[in-house]
Design a protein around this motif. Sequence first.
Motif, PDB file in Angstrom:
ATOM      1  N   GLU A  11       0.833  -1.214   0.000  1.00 22.52           N
ATOM      2  CA  GLU A  11       0.000   0.000   0.000  1.00 22.52           C
ATOM      3  C   GLU A  11       0.866   1.262   0.000  1.00 22.52           C
ATOM      4  O   GLU A  11       0.647   2.176  -0.793  1.00 22.52           O
ATOM      5  N   ARG A  12       1.831   1.312   0.873  1.00 17.38           N
ATOM      6  CA  ARG A  12       2.707   2.477   0.930  1.00 17.38           C
ATOM      7  C   ARG A  12       3.562   2.579  -0.339  1.00 17.38           C
ATOM      8  O   ARG A  12       3.807   3.673  -0.847  1.00 17.38           O
ATOM      9  N   LYS A  33       2.809   1.874  -3.311  1.00 19.71           N
ATOM     10  CA  LYS A  33       2.065   2.423  -4.456  1.00 19.71           C
ATOM     11  C   LYS A  33       2.389   3.892  -4.670  1.00 19.71           C
ATOM     12  O   LYS A  33       2.401   4.376  -5.800  1.00 19.71           O
ATOM     13  N   ASP A  34       2.636   4.607  -3.586  1.00 20.39           N
ATOM     14  CA  ASP A  34       2.957   6.030  -3.663  1.00 20.39           C
ATOM     15  C   ASP A  34       4.459   6.292  -3.621  1.00 20.39           C
ATOM     16  O   ASP A  34       4.888   7.446  -3.570  1.00 20.39           O
ATOM     17  N   GLY A  35       5.247   5.235  -3.631  1.00 19.80           N
ATOM     18  CA  GLY A  35       6.701   5.363  -3.580  1.00 19.80           C
ATOM     19  C   GLY A  35       7.302   5.591  -4.961  1.00 19.80           C
ATOM     20  O   GLY A  35       6.588   5.733  -5.956  1.00 19.80           O
ATOM     21  N   GLY A  55       6.152   2.772  -7.587  1.00 20.39           N
ATOM     22  CA  GLY A  55       4.733   2.467  -7.759  1.00 20.39           C
ATOM     23  C   GLY A  55       4.326   1.085  -7.284  1.00 20.39           C
ATOM     24  O   GLY A  55       3.180   0.688  -7.433  1.00 20.39           O
ATOM     25  N   THR A  56       5.266   0.346  -6.727  1.00 20.89           N
ATOM     26  CA  THR A  56       5.004  -1.004  -6.232  1.00 20.89           C
ATOM     27  C   THR A  56       6.168  -1.407  -5.341  1.00 20.89           C
ATOM     28  O   THR A  56       7.176  -0.705  -5.272  1.00 20.89           O
TER      29      THR A  56
END
Length: 159
Positions: free
Chosen positions: A54-55, A57-59, A62-63
């Motif tokens: 989840e975190r 995804k915004d890194g 993107g994964t």
Amino acid sequence: MASATTTRTVTMSELPGLAGTRLGSSATVEIPQDRIDKFAEATGDRQWIHVDPERAKDGPFGTTIAHGYLTLSLAVELFWGILEVTDCEQVLNYGLNKVRFPAPLPVGSRIGATAELLTVEPCDGGYQLTVRLTFEADGVPRPVCVAEMLLRYYGDTDA
């Protein structure tokens, strides 16, 4: 990514003649999140970029991504499908000369390696091989790892 080649089967006495040649390419393996999580538990490296989808995804990627050392640890699994020395009595991982991780390995990727035999040098009871492994993943434009590994093959070098 190069497609897998048939395992090259040789004898100890043939190893010196292979120095400076491309040995072939491995089959591929998939890197699911479960494998990344198990590696994190085994090593204590639970950085969010590896274990928190989840975190991540915004890194920056993107994964989640595999640990560099997880990628490197695949050297054994992938290399054994490239070269088999039939009359070898023992193989030892002697270490590494150089390791780089030019690109991240995203979760769910399929990864394989190509091997180039750089040198074959005599050592007590056998040969020391320097092998460059280039790890590539589907959809990743650059190698995810490039490593020079040292292997010692012990057995009759005069056969």
